[in-house]
Design a protein around this motif. Structure first.
Motif, PDB file in Angstrom:
ATOM      1  N   GLU A  21       0.826  -1.202   0.000  1.00 62.33           N
ATOM      2  CA  GLU A  21       0.000   0.000   0.000  1.00 62.33           C
ATOM      3  C   GLU A  21       0.862   1.255   0.000  1.00 62.33           C
ATOM      4  N   GLU A  22       2.036   1.164   0.602  1.00 63.62           N
ATOM      5  CA  GLU A  22       2.961   2.285   0.648  1.00 63.62           C
ATOM      6  C   GLU A  22       3.742   2.405  -0.664  1.00 63.62           C
ATOM      7  N   ARG A  23       4.032   1.260  -1.284  1.00 67.02           N
ATOM      8  CA  ARG A  23       4.797   1.254  -2.531  1.00 67.02           C
ATOM      9  C   ARG A  23       4.085   0.401  -3.585  1.00 67.02           C
ATOM     10  N   PRO A  24       2.926   0.837  -4.065  1.00 65.72           N
ATOM     11  CA  PRO A  24       2.225   0.056  -5.097  1.00 65.72           C
ATOM     12  C   PRO A  24       2.986  -0.019  -6.409  1.00 65.72           C
ATOM     13  N   ASP A  25       3.911   0.910  -6.646  1.00 74.35           N
ATOM     14  CA  ASP A  25       4.706   0.851  -7.871  1.00 74.35           C
ATOM     15  C   ASP A  25       5.606  -0.382  -7.863  1.00 74.35           C
ATOM     16  N   ILE A  26       6.253  -0.641  -6.739  1.00 70.93           N
ATOM     17  CA  ILE A  26       7.093  -1.840  -6.614  1.00 70.93           C
ATOM     18  C   ILE A  26       6.231  -3.095  -6.690  1.00 70.93           C
ATOM     19  N   ASP A  27       5.133  -3.098  -5.981  1.00 69.99           N
ATOM     20  CA  ASP A  27       4.233  -4.247  -6.002  1.00 69.99           C
ATOM     21  C   ASP A  27       3.765  -4.540  -7.427  1.00 69.99           C
ATOM     22  N   GLN A  28       3.407  -3.515  -8.180  1.00 73.67           N
ATOM     23  CA  GLN A  28       2.899  -3.725  -9.535  1.00 73.67           C
ATOM     24  C   GLN A  28       3.956  -4.355 -10.432  1.00 73.67           C
ATOM     25  N   ILE A  29       5.193  -3.887 -10.330  1.00 72.46           N
ATOM     26  CA  ILE A  29       6.258  -4.432 -11.176  1.00 72.46           C
ATOM     27  C   ILE A  29       6.447  -5.920 -10.911  1.00 72.46           C
ATOM     28  N   TYR A  30       6.595  -6.294  -9.658  1.00 73.29           N
ATOM     29  CA  TYR A  30       6.951  -7.678  -9.364  1.00 73.29           C
ATOM     30  C   TYR A  30       5.737  -8.600  -9.381  1.00 73.29           C
ATOM     31  N   MET A  31       4.543  -8.069  -9.161  1.00 71.15           N
ATOM     32  CA  MET A  31       3.348  -8.890  -9.350  1.00 71.15           C
ATOM     33  C   MET A  31       3.156  -9.183 -10.838  1.00 71.15           C
ATOM     34  N   THR A  32       3.448  -8.211 -11.694  1.00 72.86           N
ATOM     35  CA  THR A  32       3.376  -8.444 -13.132  1.00 72.86           C
ATOM     36  C   THR A  32       4.374  -9.522 -13.544  1.00 72.86           C
ATOM     37  N   LEU A  70      11.794 -12.170 -18.281  1.00 74.64           N
ATOM     38  CA  LEU A  70      10.853 -11.400 -17.466  1.00 74.64           C
ATOM     39  C   LEU A  70      11.011  -9.904 -17.701  1.00 74.64           C
ATOM     40  N   MET A  71      12.235  -9.445 -17.851  1.00 76.27           N
ATOM     41  CA  MET A  71      12.445  -8.020 -18.126  1.00 76.27           C
ATOM     42  C   MET A  71      11.861  -7.630 -19.477  1.00 76.27           C
ATOM     43  N   ASN A  72      11.972  -8.515 -20.468  1.00 73.71           N
ATOM     44  CA  ASN A  72      11.353  -8.229 -21.762  1.00 73.71           C
ATOM     45  C   ASN A  72       9.841  -8.097 -21.622  1.00 73.71           C
ATOM     46  N   ARG A  73       9.266  -8.983 -20.811  1.00 74.51           N
ATOM     47  CA  ARG A  73       7.808  -8.906 -20.609  1.00 74.51           C
ATOM     48  C   ARG A  73       7.425  -7.618 -19.877  1.00 74.51           C
ATOM     49  N   LEU A  79       5.410 -11.969 -11.642  1.00 76.21           N
ATOM     50  CA  LEU A  79       4.859 -13.244 -11.180  1.00 76.21           C
ATOM     51  C   LEU A  79       3.781 -13.740 -12.135  1.00 76.21           C
ATOM     52  N   HIS A  80       2.914 -12.839 -12.602  1.00 78.71           N
ATOM     53  CA  HIS A  80       1.888 -13.229 -13.576  1.00 78.71           C
ATOM     54  C   HIS A  80       2.542 -13.781 -14.839  1.00 78.71           C
ATOM     55  N   ALA A  81       3.651 -13.166 -15.253  1.00 83.16           N
ATOM     56  CA  ALA A  81       4.354 -13.641 -16.448  1.00 83.16           C
ATOM     57  C   ALA A  81       4.887 -15.055 -16.260  1.00 83.16           C
ATOM     58  N   GLN A  98      -1.202 -16.856 -10.650  1.00 83.64           N
ATOM     59  CA  GLN A  98      -2.283 -15.865 -10.581  1.00 83.64           C
ATOM     60  C   GLN A  98      -2.001 -14.757  -9.583  1.00 83.64           C
ATOM     61  N   GLY A  99      -1.040 -14.970  -8.692  1.00 82.26           N
ATOM     62  CA  GLY A  99      -0.629 -13.904  -7.791  1.00 82.26           C
ATOM     63  C   GLY A  99      -1.449 -13.830  -6.534  1.00 82.26           C
ATOM     64  N   GLY A 100      -1.137 -12.842  -5.718  1.00 83.73           N
ATOM     65  CA  GLY A 100      -1.772 -12.643  -4.427  1.00 83.73           C
ATOM     66  C   GLY A 100      -0.717 -12.256  -3.411  1.00 83.73           C
ATOM     67  N   TRP A 101      -1.143 -12.134  -2.165  1.00 81.20           N
ATOM     68  CA  TRP A 101      -0.232 -11.692  -1.118  1.00 81.20           C
ATOM     69  C   TRP A 101      -0.278 -12.661   0.049  1.00 81.20           C
ATOM     70  N   PRO A 102       0.887 -12.924   0.647  1.00 79.80           N
ATOM     71  CA  PRO A 102       2.163 -12.255   0.423  1.00 79.80           C
ATOM     72  C   PRO A 102       2.764 -12.602  -0.936  1.00 79.80           C
ATOM     73  N   LEU A 103       3.377 -11.622  -1.549  1.00 75.14           N
ATOM     74  CA  LEU A 103       4.140 -11.825  -2.778  1.00 75.14           C
ATOM     75  C   LEU A 103       5.584 -12.110  -2.379  1.00 75.14           C
ATOM     76  N   THR A 104       6.112 -13.234  -2.835  1.00 72.23           N
ATOM     77  CA  THR A 104       7.478 -13.645  -2.508  1.00 72.23           C
ATOM     78  C   THR A 104       8.255 -13.755  -3.809  1.00 72.23           C
ATOM     79  N   MET A 105       9.174 -12.827  -4.042  1.00 68.74           N
ATOM     80  CA  MET A 105       9.936 -12.810  -5.288  1.00 68.74           C
ATOM     81  C   MET A 105      11.429 -12.873  -4.998  1.00 68.74           C
ATOM     82  N   PHE A 106      12.136 -13.567  -5.874  1.00 68.39           N
ATOM     83  CA  PHE A 106      13.588 -13.643  -5.804  1.00 68.39           C
ATOM     84  C   PHE A 106      14.165 -12.809  -6.934  1.00 68.39           C
ATOM     85  N   LEU A 107      15.113 -11.931  -6.587  1.00 76.12           N
ATOM     86  CA  LEU A 107      15.639 -10.954  -7.532  1.00 76.12           C
ATOM     87  C   LEU A 107      17.156 -11.066  -7.625  1.00 76.12           C
ATOM     88  N   THR A 108      17.680 -10.622  -8.746  1.00 76.62           N
ATOM     89  CA  THR A 108      19.121 -10.468  -8.866  1.00 76.62           C
ATOM     90  C   THR A 108      19.567  -9.317  -7.959  1.00 76.62           C
TER      91      THR A 108
END
Length: 675
Positions: free
Chosen positions: A83-94, A160-163, A96-98, A102-112
């Motif tokens: 809710e504080e950073r929906p921009d970050i959430d939107q990027i990494y939820m997108t 994922l970055m291309n998507r 996950l969808h790729a 189907q997504g949801g919370w908690p969102l758990t992502m592994f990043l470089t």
């Protein structure tokens, strides 16, 4: 740095995790620099304070020293409040969808280490179950792949970055934006709904306010009663179901069943704001007292439990208390009898679906689904007294936590709803509450006139997002409609200039979610489609259409038309998530100007009152003394009074009605506006 750093944050969600043995960091340059410096992958965990499964994963994994030790050894661990950073959430939820999730919370992502997504999921259990591997097994395997198969990581993150970087273009899909599209979209979306209980078919059921608003518009456009009926069926079932808090007021986020009985018990500000607006419009059209009562009760809850000392509104109330979901809200039959006595307890239990063995997991969720119709006045008064007694007893329970951060966009939606409800029900105090919240969002919470996104304990997330501007402009326009104070038109224009300057996308008309001077992310996301709240681009297309009608400034019309045209591919790809943009197109095609001109010595109050009594979301009201001070291109430009009396002109497209001086004549004309 081997410690948890979340104690320095202001977000209630992040503070919930400050004592975890996990070495959490908040998102920011320092955390990303640490990952690059140590060449460690990032574990990104995104959630929010009222999220039940976020709490579950926290208790099972993040509070467990053994699991935390694995996380700390292998990853730089970053916590984000979505809710504080929906921009970050939107990027990494997108991302996950790729990956096909189907997504949801908690969102758990592994990043470089530089923040590019590798792989992810949502909730992971501590041991293998639910068809999901154990969380520690996931941690070890992801770390092994990063360490031993760097080419796999590079390949996956590249895909994922291309998507994420892909921009929708006219080549993706084409669609003709006309009335036929609106009618075909309405038919298709209607086919997804549940004619018996309302909402979309099946479970879970979300209120889907943007969808309901579009279907409500389809009724007035097509004169097909099926659209009106599905919206009213939905609203009545929501109002009588367990998703509504029958003691304290306010709506839960969604129902887990197919008949609105069992809520996911958290209450979100954005749902309640949007539902107040819909219920107010439904009351105007039907006079149904159920809608009036739920609006009043929900605003009572906002005032009592959600209003912060600043006058703005808190974000949410948690689902859990004492470690159990819904414990604050549910009742046993024995408790109700103990509080009310045998006679009133039995009467109340029959009305609210209360049973000895409970209606959910051995306890009772209060609801009126079995008695949808209003009872005789005496019985309803008896139930009201019983509800007040039970509410007082409930107040002694341990309350779920309130996330008291202030979000500009969610406040904007709620301010707009309060302004409409205040003018609909002649409640000046509700309009005053809307004014106070607006004053804080655009005053102390802002910086040099620019909006912040989030505020708590004198700390803000700045600069604001496109959603903050879109929803705050919507609030300003609603306050103008409620008060006819032209200060709010000036405010809407000021904010429209700021979002144009800092968020406009020159390559594809519309708005980026973050500002041009915000922290750089791996991509710059746009608010293209609806989620639980309408997209910024859709709300701005509606705002700009209204501003064009109110001011005659063609630049607003040009931007609205460009935004709607650019949304064509998104509409073609996902009708369901484009409902608010479809409503923007409908407004652009069918907006109705009601321009009232009056002599200085005569009040236009009767004409204004009759306009509000027949209000729809297509109406744009303006009032002038002497003559309509509008540019020459506006159809009402220069209109004056007839017989020196307050006079109304109803304008559609390029033409206006003959002058109307009789309030009843105005009401009759508004009732038969062309579809």
């Amino acid at each position: 740095m081997s410690e948890n750093l979340l104690a320095h944050e202001s977000s209630p969600y992040l503070l919930q995790h400050k004592d975890n043995p996990v070495h959490w960091r908040a998102w920011g340059p320092d955390a990303l620099d640490e990952a690059r410096r140590e060449n460690k992958p990032i574990l990104l965990s995104v959630g929010y304070a009222a999220c039940h499964w976020c709490h579950v994963m926290a208790h099972e994994s993040f509070e467990d020293p053994t699991t935390a030790a694995v996380m700390n050894r292998l990853f730089v661990n970053i916590k984000v409040d979505r809710e504080e950073r929906p921009d970050i959430d939107q990027i990494y939820m997108t991302a996950l969808h790729a990956l096909g999730d189907q997504g949801g919370w908690p969102l758990t992502m592994f990043l470089t280490p530089d923040g590019k997504p590798i792989w992810g999921g949502t909730y992971f259990p501590p041991t293998a179950r639910y068809g999901r591997p154990a969380f520690t097994s996931i941690l070890e395997e992801v770390a092994r792949v990063v360490r031993e198969e760097p080419e796999t990581v590079t390949h996956n993150s590249g895909l994922l970055m291309n998507r994420l970087s892909k921009r929708r273009t006219e080549a993706d899909a084409t669609v003709t934006l006309d009335r036929d599209l609106l009618d075909r979209a309405a038919t298709r979306l209607l086919s997804l709904t549940d004619p018996d209980h309302g909402g979309t078919r099946g479970a879970p059921k979300f209120p889907q306010a943007s969808l309901l608003a579009f279907l409500w518009r389809a009724d007035t456009r097509t004169q097909d009663p099926a659209y009106r009926q599905i919206v009213l069926t939905t609203l009545r079932n929501i109002c009588q179901g367990g998703i509504y808090d029958h003691l304290g007021g306010g709506f839960a986020r969604y129902a887990v069943d197919d008949r609105w009985l069992v809520p996911h018990f958290e209450k979100m500000l954005y749902d309640n704001g949007q539902l107040i607006e819909l219920l107010s419009l439904a009351f105007i059209a039907t006079g149904d007292t159920l809608f009036r009562d739920r609006v009043a009760e929900t605003i009572g809850w906002l005032n009592r439990e959600m209003t912060t000392p600043s006058g703005a509104f808190a974000a949410s109330i948690d689902a859990d208390s004492e470690g159990h979901e819904g414990k604050f809200t549910v009742w046993s039959e024995a408790e109700i009898t103990d509080v009310l006595g045998p006679e009133d307890g039995t009467f109340f239990a029959k009305a609210y679906g209360v049973y000895p063995d409970g209606n959910w997991e051995g306890v009772n969720i209060l609801n009126r689904l079995g008695t949808m119709d209003r009872l005789p006045d005496g019985d309803e008064a008896r139930l009201a007294r019983a509800r007040a007694t039970l509410l007082e007893r409930r107040s002694r329970r341990i309350r779920p936590a309130t996330d008291d951060k202030i979000l500009a966009d969610w406040n904007g939606l709620t301010i707009a709803a309060l302004a409409l409800a205040g003018s609909t029900f002649d409640r000046a105090d509700w309009v005053d509450a809307a004014r106070r919240a607006y004053a804080f969002i655009t005053g102390p919470m802002a910086r040099n006139g620019r909006l912040a996104h989030s505020w708590r304990d004198d700390k803000s997330v700045f600069p604001g997002l496109a959603t903050d501007y879109a929803d705050t402009i919507k609030a300003a326009l609603a306050l103008h409609a409620a008060t006819l104070d032209t200060h709010f038109i000036a405010e809407a224009e000021r904010l429209a200039a700021l979002i144009r300057r800092h968020h406009w996308d020159d390559d594809a008309p519309g708005y980026f979610l973050p500002a041009d001077d915000a922290e750089a992310l791996i991509v710059r996301p746009r608010s293209e489609t609806d989620e639980a709240t309408p997209s910024a681009n859709a709300i701005m297309a509606q705002n700009l259409t209204r501003l064009w009608h109110l001011t005659g400034n063609d630049a607003y019309r040009a931007d609205a038309d460009a935004i709607i045209a650019a949304a064509g591919p998104a509409i073609a790809q996902n009708l369901f998530a484009s409902a608010a943009m479809l409503s923007a197109l409908d407004l652009r095609m069918r907006a109705t100007d009601v321009v009232i001109v009056h002599p200085a010595e005569s009040s236009p109050a009767d004409l204004i009152a009759h306009t509000r009594n027949h209000w729809t979301d297509d109406i744009i009201l303006s009032v002038y003394e002497g003559a309509a001070d509008l540019p020459t291109g506006h159809p009402a430009s220069g209109k004056t009074t007839a017989d020196n009396r307050p006079t109304a002109y109803v304008c559609n497209g390029e033409t206006c009605s003959l002058p109307i001086t009789g309030p009843k004549d105005l009401a009759a004309l508004l009732q038969r506006q062309p579809a």
